[in-house]
Scaffold this active site. Structure first.
Site, PDB file in Angstrom:
ATOM      1  N   ALA A  81       0.813  -1.220   0.000  1.00  0.00           N
ATOM      2  CA  ALA A  81       0.000   0.000   0.000  1.00  0.00           C
ATOM      3  C   ALA A  81       0.843   1.265   0.000  1.00  0.00           C
ATOM      4  O   ALA A  81       0.474   2.260  -0.632  1.00  0.00           O
ATOM      5  CB  ALA A  81      -0.932  -0.003   1.204  1.00  0.00           C
ATOM      6  N   THR A  82       1.978   1.252   0.703  1.00  0.00           N
ATOM      7  CA  THR A  82       2.796   2.466   0.765  1.00  0.00           C
ATOM      8  C   THR A  82       3.274   2.872  -0.616  1.00  0.00           C
ATOM      9  O   THR A  82       3.242   4.054  -0.973  1.00  0.00           O
ATOM     10  CB  THR A  82       3.995   2.265   1.715  1.00  0.00           C
ATOM     11  OG1 THR A  82       3.507   2.007   3.026  1.00  0.00           O
ATOM     12  CG2 THR A  82       4.872   3.496   1.738  1.00  0.00           C
ATOM     13  N   ASN A 166      -7.705   1.879  10.212  1.00  0.00           N
ATOM     14  CA  ASN A 166      -6.874   0.776  10.695  1.00  0.00           C
ATOM     15  C   ASN A 166      -6.844   0.658  12.217  1.00  0.00           C
ATOM     16  O   ASN A 166      -6.578  -0.410  12.759  1.00  0.00           O
ATOM     17  CB  ASN A 166      -5.440   0.916  10.174  1.00  0.00           C
ATOM     18  CG  ASN A 166      -4.831   2.269  10.508  1.00  0.00           C
ATOM     19  OD1 ASN A 166      -5.355   3.303  10.097  1.00  0.00           O
ATOM     20  ND2 ASN A 166      -3.736   2.287  11.228  1.00  0.00           N
ATOM     21  N   GLY A 217      -1.430  -6.949   0.379  1.00  0.00           N
ATOM     22  CA  GLY A 217      -1.721  -8.365   0.554  1.00  0.00           C
ATOM     23  C   GLY A 217      -1.589  -8.864   1.975  1.00  0.00           C
ATOM     24  O   GLY A 217      -2.385  -9.686   2.435  1.00  0.00           O
ATOM     25  N   THR A 254      11.108  -6.747 -12.320  1.00  0.00           N
ATOM     26  CA  THR A 254      10.481  -8.056 -12.498  1.00  0.00           C
ATOM     27  C   THR A 254       9.379  -8.251 -11.473  1.00  0.00           C
ATOM     28  O   THR A 254       9.574  -8.027 -10.280  1.00  0.00           O
ATOM     29  CB  THR A 254      11.533  -9.172 -12.346  1.00  0.00           C
ATOM     30  OG1 THR A 254      12.557  -8.975 -13.313  1.00  0.00           O
ATOM     31  CG2 THR A 254      10.900 -10.539 -12.534  1.00  0.00           C
ATOM     32  N   CYS A 345       2.130   0.767  13.136  1.00  0.00           N
ATOM     33  CA  CYS A 345       3.086   1.663  12.480  1.00  0.00           C
ATOM     34  C   CYS A 345       3.394   2.882  13.329  1.00  0.00           C
ATOM     35  O   CYS A 345       4.216   3.702  12.952  1.00  0.00           O
ATOM     36  CB  CYS A 345       2.550   2.105  11.115  1.00  0.00           C
ATOM     37  SG  CYS A 345       2.218   0.727  10.010  1.00  0.00           S
TER      38      CYS A 345
END
Length: 751
Positions: A81-82, A166, A217, A254, A345
């Site tokens: 997300a960041t 959150n 994820g 990649t 966080c």
């Protein structure tokens, strides 16, 4: 890493911090492992292995579109997300750099994850946009102020909101926000943080005018390091990472194919309603109800910091009204229950900015607990969590942390001797004699409920509640405490600090408390000396005249450096070198300091007491020192030059186990007694109980006067994470204990 750690098991832990991160589901882990070993091709390669990888990547992209309701637009795979937030903000700010607004603003929700305002501020400065950052207020339920948006959005270059918070799980009404935005500004870029919404709240992004939506994820059972960003068709976009042209030229590098494969499986589970992995809203609400009851049954007086009716069911944010968040988290952790205080966080923060924005009390903000579970939680896991929480109640009762509901409660005598209680660097002291007579010195208002439980559950006979001075930085708790415990009605007081009228001494069991005038930090400062039957001064409660390794600030109201010099000289004549100094503040968390060590670590004090300087010289030097320090820290009640460094001897758990087999080696558990009682460390270290001392930092001064420790022995110090134990090891080293070792990482690395 030791074999002992590798052999440990997490099977007994109750993990209730899913909003921070989730374990990878076994079926997702299998897919990730398979992709790493079998379907490991580079999606950019032209051969069959590469084509297979490319197919997996695009299939996952299509599933993502279905899950988030995106019929059009782009799905960009990111590292999380960041990165998605960075990409959206940079793309927007570059596109509006040549704006024509006279008063441009960048709007964001006041309860937004810090990744959003911090990123806005960074790129606003770097790109020279120079817009004003404007937080959108919320009401007491955490809902954004739509009228505020309507007033300011016409000047907005970008607006950032979130779908689900959150910390509190509060759900925002995206349709209402969209109306408020688009009615007044049809072109402004709008980003919605959807990280906590995935799997918990329905999304239909194509039905909205949301320009960007980041996802991650690891918040929903997929691996860390993989996420995605939804970009609405036609919205501004500039590649944040350029290079080889992957992702259609939108993001170089990649692709993280194993992570993408994990998302693929996750999306399949979300789309397969017959699978049952992800629970329905009704089942999740029932889970929350069970946890709610378990928490309330265990802790009693609880305040929930959000409205369940407008929050996702997987988050409970609460405050135990009589316990600090540290006490609750430490207790949970000792019992194998993992929760957090607010956002993971924001570790280290003293309060929650989310709850501050909602207007809760200081106590709620400073002591919030976030308990969160994932939408794939099972009934068995929730039942185990509830049972583990309820199992804490006897420990809480035994340690005077909750009032027992039993007519004949079994309680340990947890208050005999001296205990330090702290609140934001300030210290209160409780001394209890063997016959349960007690005195409280420097009472802190915020600790009133805690003291009430201790006094009542232990049936203590409270002799006095005393201030060492009228603390300049806070209101006195003396009157409130006296009113609560009935001291005001029983006796008149001859001074404003709580000392009983017409008493030159206060008898506390076999010991005597003496008042000694020691002005300097303030005009009314006194020190209370606790004297043993043979005349020895055991403790000196000096308020802020003396701080560990420092002296009180003389620039505050009533301060006088010359008077301080007189007080220190007279005090030196009546106390002993091994008298424990008990200060009103302990900014460095020393917890225990003898007068001898205090003199050694405070150069100005030592010079004064050894005749190296006169009172006048002391006054000049102290005044200059305080002026210099006050420029950096205007509100501190005292300043120190810093304790001398002491190198702690760090050892791992394997060496600790080996050393503990020796006769003169003991283990000191520095956790509080309620944590110690929740963990069987005798089994963990294969030692008998007589090899273990439970000496919390709050009881270290008491242990020193009781001669619990002997300088000829070796001591291995332990706590939950290694932080408290290293502090204890340093303190003991300063006090002359040379053979002290700290277990690196504490119990966290012993499992």
């Amino acid at each position: 890493m030791s074999d002992f750690l590798l052999q440990g098991s997490q099977n007994n832990q109750v993990y209730l911090d899913a909003n921070a991160t989730t374990p990878v589901l076994p079926c997702i882990a299998d897919v990730v492992s398979h992709t790493m070993q079998i379907c490991f091709g580079n999606p950019s390669s032209p051969h069959i292995t590469g084509i297979q990888a490319k197919h997996l990547l695009e299939q996952t992209r299509q599933k993502a579109c279905t899950v988030i309701g995106a019929d059009t637009g782009d799905i960009l795979f990111t590292s999380g997300a960041t990165e998605g937030i960075q990409t959206a903000i940079v793309s927007t700010l570059l596109s509006v750099k040549n704006h024509q607004l006279t008063e441009p603003v960048l709007m964001y929700g006041a309860t937004e994850h810090k990744a959003v305002p911090n990123t806005l501020a960074h790129w606003n400065k770097v790109l020279g946009i120079n817009a004003t950052l404007l937080p959108i207020p919320v009401n007491n339920k955490g809902i954004l102020d739509l009228a505020f948006i309507e007033r300011h959005v016409k000047n907005a270059l970008m607006i950032c909101t979130m779908a689900v918070n959150n910390e509190t799980g509060v759900i925002q009404d995206l349709n209402a926000i969209e109306t408020a935005i688009r009615t007044h500004n049809s072109d402004v870029s709008w980003m919605v943080d959807c990280v906590q919404a995935l799997g918990k709240s329905a999304l239909a992004l194509s039905n909205t005018s949301i320009d960007y939506a980041p996802f991650s994820g690891h918040k929903l059972y997929a691996p860390k390091g993989i996420g995605l960003l939804y970009i609405r068709q036609g919205s501004a976009y500039t590649p944040f990472i350029t290079g080889g042209g992957q992702e259609g030229g939108m993001r170089a590098g990649t692709e993280n194919l194993p992570g993408i494969a994990g998302l693929n499986k996750l999306f399949s589970l979300l789309l397969d309603k017959s699978n049952g992995t992800f629970k329905s809203p009704d089942i999740l609400a029932d889970y929350r109800k069970q946890l709610h009851l378990a928490i309330s049954d265990t802790f009693g007086d609880i305040t929930y910091n959000h409205d369940f009716d407008c929050s996702v069911a997987t988050t409970l944010n609460f405050t135990v009204n009589d316990l600090t968040s540290k006490e609750v988290i430490d207790l949970f952790d000792a019992a194998g229950i993992r929760v957090s205080g607010g956002s993971a966080c924001s570790t280290g923060a003293t309060r929650s900015y989310v709850l501050d924005a909602m207007g809760v009390s200081n106590w709620q903000s400073e002591n919030a607990i976030r308990l969160s579970f994932g939408p794939a939680a099972t009934a068995q896991e929730i039942a185990q969590a509830c049972a583990s929480i309820r199992a804490l109640k006897p420990i809480l009762q035994a340690n005077c942390l909750v009032v027992s509901d039993s007519a004949t409660p079994h309680q340990e005598v947890c208050a005999i001797g001296l205990t330090q209680y702290r609140h934001q660097g300030a210290c209160s002291w409780l001394y209890v004699s063997e016959d349960k007579h007690a005195v409280i010195i420097d009472p802190i208002i915020e600790l009133l409920p805690r003291f009430e439980k201790i006094i009542n559950t232990q049936n203590l006979i409270l002799m006095a509640i005393l201030d060492t001075h009228k603390h300049q930085e806070r209101a006195s708790g003396c009157q409130l405490f006296s009113d609560l415990f009935g001291l005001t009605d029983n006796q008149e007081q001859d001074d404003k600090l709580g000392w009983p009228d017409a008493m030159s001494k206060i008898q506390i069991g076999s010991k005597t408390l003496i008042k000694h005038a020691t002005p300097g930090h303030s005009e009314d400062s006194v020190s209370y000396l606790l004297q043993t039957a043979d005349g020895k001064i055991e403790y000196c409660f000096c308020g802020d005249l003396i701080l560990p390794a420092g002296l009180g600030n003389t620039l505050l109201l009533g301060g006088d450096a010359y008077a301080m010099a007189d007080s220190l000289i007279t005090l030196d004549k009546v106390i002993n070198n091994d008298t424990l100094i008990c200060s009103g503040h302990d900014y460095q968390q020393c917890f225990a300091m003898t007068w001898q060590v205090q003199k050694q670590q405070t150069p100005l004090l030592e010079k004064l007491l050894t005749g190296g300087i006169t009172r006048d010289q002391f006054s000049l030097e102290k005044h200059a020192f305080d002026q210099q320090k006050q420029q950096l820290s205007t509100e501190l009640c005292g300043y120190i030059e810093g304790q001398p460094d002491k190198n702690t001897q760090q050892i791992d758990v394997d060496l600790a186990i080996e050393m503990l087999q020796q006769a003169n080696t003991y283990l000191i558990d520095t956790r509080e007694s309620y944590e110690h009682g929740a963990t069987d460390i005798t089994q963990l270290f294969a030692i008998n109980a007589d090899k273990i001392f439970n000496i919390p930092l709050s009881r270290m001064a008491n242990a020193l006067t009781q001669r619990t420790l002997h300088k000829g022995n070796r001591y291995i110090v332990l706590c939950r994470s290694g932080n408290r134990s290293v502090q204890a090891a340093v303190n003991l080293a300063h006090l002359g204990y040379e053979n002290v070792y700290n277990i690196t990482g504490g119990l966290a690395l012993c499992h």
